[in-house]
Design a protein around this motif. Structure first.
Motif, short mmCIF file in Angstrom:
data_model
loop_
_atom_site.label_atom_id
_atom_site.label_comp_id
_atom_site.label_asym_id
_atom_site.label_seq_id
_atom_site.Cartn_x
_atom_site.Cartn_y
_atom_site.Cartn_z
N GLU A 1 38.33 43.65 36.67
CA GLU A 1 37.34 44.43 36.36
C GLU A 1 37.15 45.72 37.13
OE1 GLU A 1 34.68 45.76 33.43
OE2 GLU A 1 36.11 44.19 33.59
N ASP A 2 37.61 45.54 38.67
CA ASP A 2 37.60 46.58 39.33
C ASP A 2 38.70 47.74 39.18
OD1 ASP A 2 35.67 45.76 40.89
OD2 ASP A 2 36.82 44.49 42.25
N GLY B 1 37.78 42.39 51.40
CA GLY B 1 37.25 41.48 50.17
C GLY B 1 38.42 41.57 49.20
N LYS B 2 38.07 40.79 48.03
CA LYS B 2 39.17 40.74 47.07
C LYS B 2 38.91 42.01 46.09
CE LYS B 2 39.53 35.63 46.60
NZ LYS B 2 39.50 34.46 45.80
N VAL B 3 39.76 42.13 45.30
CA VAL B 3 39.53 42.96 44.17
C VAL B 3 39.79 42.51 42.86
CG1 VAL B 3 40.73 45.39 43.20
CG2 VAL B 3 40.67 44.77 45.82
N TRP C 1 42.26 52.82 54.97
CA TRP C 1 42.12 52.85 53.46
C TRP C 1 42.18 51.68 52.60
CZ3 TRP C 1 41.05 57.67 51.64
CH2 TRP C 1 41.09 58.71 52.52
N VAL C 2 43.19 50.79 53.24
CA VAL C 2 43.21 49.65 52.61
C VAL C 2 42.11 48.57 52.93
CG1 VAL C 2 44.70 47.39 52.85
CG2 VAL C 2 45.78 49.32 52.79
N LYS D 1 37.07 49.49 48.25
CA LYS D 1 38.24 48.78 47.15
C LYS D 1 38.45 49.73 46.08
CE LYS D 1 35.04 45.80 44.95
NZ LYS D 1 34.65 44.52 44.35
N ASN D 2 37.50 50.56 45.69
CA ASN D 2 37.52 51.38 44.37
C ASN D 2 38.52 52.54 45.02
OD1 ASN D 2 36.09 49.73 42.75
ND2 ASN D 2 33.92 50.59 43.76
N THR D 3 38.26 52.94 46.14
CA THR D 3 39.13 54.05 46.82
C THR D 3 40.68 53.73 46.69
OG1 THR D 3 37.18 55.13 48.02
CG2 THR D 3 39.54 55.81 48.83
#
Length: 762
Positions: free
Chosen positions: A739-740, A734-736, A668-669, A673-675
């Motif tokens: 804006e995400d 990756g980064k979050v 999950w991590v 990233k949106n999840t």
């Protein structure tokens, strides 16, 4: 109740009731109309005085609740301890949640106060402020001539000069570092083995001369900690009725690489159902299906805390040894019945469909339960409308608090006691002349205090009497406390231990084995090894023998190695003995696994499986330097991790038993990233699969609360947290961006309830 039905109730009910929209009301189903009627009945939450609050309580037949103190005598009590004069030292956490945003929470308005009944009528009439100007104080403990006080992040020892604070000694500057007010160490239980233990902590403390000792121990609980007549510890977390240890607290916790050791942090009572006597919609996730029943009552624990094993001797015999647990979110106190089978403790709820004590007053917030020196069961009641901390508070609960005006007042607080109906417990004073005889008193609170005072006053003149009491099999409780009093005076000898073991009393022998490390040295190592080798052949004693290997290893490494080999050969299939063997294998876990496989390659053995878990944990712990560097790169994310995430998922990201699954290498991590953003904003409920393993209640807390409704964290803060997590330990994702997070909020605009894994997997 469907989500739609409940949202209808929670969002339009007051408007319907206030404006008389009868046509709209008639369009609702009968179920919805019934729920609206209940909401109308409980639309407000009036402040009751102490006597009226007692009238709102239902308690077991034959018992009654009596008022001990109320505001202004006491305000927002969260913890208490009795001294030898029967006075209560009370922690007042006045600054907790002044409003739904926690405005002013850091204001130094907490206090340690001394409450005293000077007239003998059972009601506290004198209040002495010992310490003030504290920020969210959480625990107090009396030791020798001073007071231990937990004020995050420090633990202080403060000399007591005639009820005025004297010299301060910093015992631990990191006692409650990290976490938030709901997830910081607390308790300061001075246990039978003369060490001070904590909930939400893996540390224990002890004063020896002018020095304070600090050791690692098993991680335990969330809020509140207690012991039984055998010195075993019990605790819980907010969704678990009762957790506890099968074995003495000082034997485990020696291997820092070992987590979830079998025999410690066990589920003593698995049934988490609660039975409020009125609707309780004001709980943090009350909008979720299954949290409340059709009558809007809480179904299972959501704020379990402050447990106590009743040892008072005043109640009828069937209550002795029962475990009582506070549930402030449902305004009740649970009773559980415990039973021993060999060294395993199991429990069950005392009733089906009812509670030991339940109130219709929504502001009744029991935070802690205590055995009193008079044999009564005492209750600290914070008496607040807001119970949930700002970090996790939901929009739904904010609305509940606003609708029923639960924020104010902030200056209330109560202390009650429960006694047999019609009784007025007598005040008990403890003089030096009485202490030895009190070691055999029916009231465990008096026995504990007598033992502590004998040690605190260094009453070496009692050593001959204490040693003689070890032989008195007609007074088993006195035998146990005499043993530990000798240990606390540093007067216990190996001859005392062997004398106890020769009596053939298994429970008393366990106490002798628990105290054995205090006298185990090279001079007695050979006979100790012989004794332990003999006891290792008796299944009841085998885990205790294995837990004594670290102490034996210090005195005679060769003897410990020989005994360890015997235990590996004969008990590698036993989960409790295996846990004890790993407890003795710090930094040589791989060698132990190699030794095991050489004699028995069966990978299904308990010892094999447990060692592999520990070895993986060691590999993950090698990321410490990486984490420190990440903390500097993402300071806001690191701060949120320390205050929110690690309290359940663990500092090393490997999860905590009964709390939450791993974050390290989590699909999950490291996944979409949106999840991940949706989970952190809105929460996750129900079973979840991590590393191919399915985690579900009661193995973990069934619900992870989201932080998207908190005013404490900005979208950029949350984005930095997720970027930190996706780079931490062995994670490589990756980064979050801010804006995400904003996009995720837009996508699920208006959502309150947590996601299920099934929803997110679609």
């Amino acid at each position: 109740m469907s989500r739609l039905q409940y949202l209808v109730i929670s969002t339009i009910s007051l408007a319907i009731l206030a404006c008389g929209h009868t046509q709209k009301q008639h369009s609702l189903s009968k179920h919805e109309q019934d729920s609206l009627a209940m909401r109308k009945q409980y639309a407000s939450s009036p402040v009751l005085d102490g006597k009226a609050a007692i009238a709102a309580m239902q308690v077991d037949s034959g018992l009654e609740v009596q008022l001990v103190a109320e505001e202004p005598m006491v305000v927002a009590p969260v913890n208490a301890v009795f001294d030898e004069r029967g006075r209560m030292w009370v922690v007042e956490m006045t600054g907790f949640m002044p409003d739904t945003s926690g405005t002013g929470e850091e204001k130094p308005d907490g206090k340690i106060v001394i409450l005293e009944d000077t007239t003998g009528d059972g009601v506290m009439d004198r209040r002495t402020v010992f310490l003030d100007s504290l920020v969210l104080p959480r625990a107090v403990c009396l030791v020798e001539n001073g007071v231990l006080v937990a004020t995050p992040p420090q633990l202080w020892f403060i000399e007591n000069n005639n009820d005025k604070p004297g010299k301060r000694i910093l015992v631990d500057d990191q006692y409650a570092a990290g976490g938030n007010v709901e997830h910081q160490p607390n308790g300061l239980l001075r246990a039978m083995d003369n060490w001070i233990y904590n909930a939400k902590s893996d540390r224990r403390y002890r004063k020896v001369g002018n020095k304070w000792l600090k050791e690692t121990t098993t991680f335990r609980g969330q809020w509140g900690i207690t012991q039984d007549d055998k010195g075993r510890l019990y605790y819980n977390n907010n969704s678990e009725n009762l957790l506890g240890d099968y074995f003495p607290p000082g034997l485990g916790g020696k291997n820092p690489h070992q987590q979830n050791a079998a025999g410690y942090d066990q589920r003593i009572v698995r049934d988490n159902h609660v039975y409020p006597v009125h609707p309780t919609p004001g709980v943090n996730r009350g909008y979720m299906k299954g949290v409340l029943d059709d009558s809007l009552r809480l179904v299972e624990f959501t704020a379990a805390c402050g447990p106590v094993i009743y040892r008072g001797g005043l109640f009828p015999a069937e209550y002795i040894g029962n475990a009582f647990v506070a549930e402030p979110a449902a305004n009740l106190i649970k009773r559980n019945i415990l039973n021993d089978s060999s060294y395993i403790v199991k429990g069950k709820q005392a009733y089906s469909g009812k509670e030991f004590l339940a109130s219709t007053d929504e502001r009744f917030r029991p935070t802690g339960l205590y055995n009193g020196p008079d044999g009564a069961l005492y209750i600290t009641d914070m008496y607040r409308g807001i119970l949930q901390h700002k970090t996790y508070i939901t929009t739904y609960l904010k609305n509940e608090i606003k609708m029923r005006e639960l924020t104010q007042p902030l200056n209330c607080g109560r202390i009650y006691r429960i006694v047999p109906k019609g009784q007025r417990p007598e005040k008990t004073l403890m003089t030096p002349e009485q202490l030895f005889s009190m070691l055999g008193n029916a009231n465990g609170a008096l026995r504990d205090k007598a033992q502590q005072l004998i040690i605190d006053h260094n009453m070496m003149q009692l050593v001959p009497e204490l040693r003689a009491a070890l032989k008195d099999s007609h007074a088993p409780l006195k035998q146990v406390h005499s043993l530990w009093a000798l240990e606390g005076l540093h007067a216990l000898t190996y001859a005392d231990i062997t004398g106890v073991l020769q009596q053939g009393n298994d429970p008393l022998s366990v106490q002798a084995l628990a105290a054995l490390p205090a006298v185990l040295n090279a001079a007695v190592a050979k006979p100790v090894a012989t004794t332990l080798d003999s006891l290792a052949d008796k299944p009841f004693f085998t885990p205790y023998v294995a837990y004594l290997l670290p102490a034996l290893n210090k005195a005679d490494k060769a003897a410990a190695t020989k005994l360890e080999a015997k235990l590996i050969k004969n008990y590698a299939q036993d989960r409790y003995v295996s846990a004890a063997l790993i407890n003795n294998a710090t930094n040589r876990e791989a060698a132990l696994l190699k030794q095991l496989v050489a004699t028995n390659p069966d990978t299904a053995l308990a010892l094999n499986k447990q060692l592999n878990v520990v070895l993986k944990s060691i590999d993950n712990a090698a990321n410490v330097k990486k984490m420190d560097a990440l903390g500097k790169t993402y300071p806001h994310g690191y701060r949120i991790f320390n205050t929110v995430c690690q309290t359940c998922h663990g500092k090393n990201g490997n999860g905590i038993a009964a709390m939450a699954p791993p974050l390290n290498e989590s699909n999950w991590v490291n996944g979409n990233k949106n999840t991940l953003a949706a989970i952190v904003l809105y929460g996750l409920t129900g079973p979840v699969e991590v590393h191919g393993k399915l985690y579900k209640a009661p193995e973990i807390n069934g619900d992870m609360p989201g932080i998207g409704g908190s005013d404490e964290f900005s979208d950029s803060d949350i984005a930095e947290l997720l970027t930190f997590l996706r780079s931490a330990w062995n994670n490589k994702a990756g980064k979050v961006t801010t804006e995400d997070i904003r996009n995720t909020r837009k996508q699920y605009n208006g959502r309150q309830k947590p996601f299920t894994a099934g929803e997110l997997s679609k």
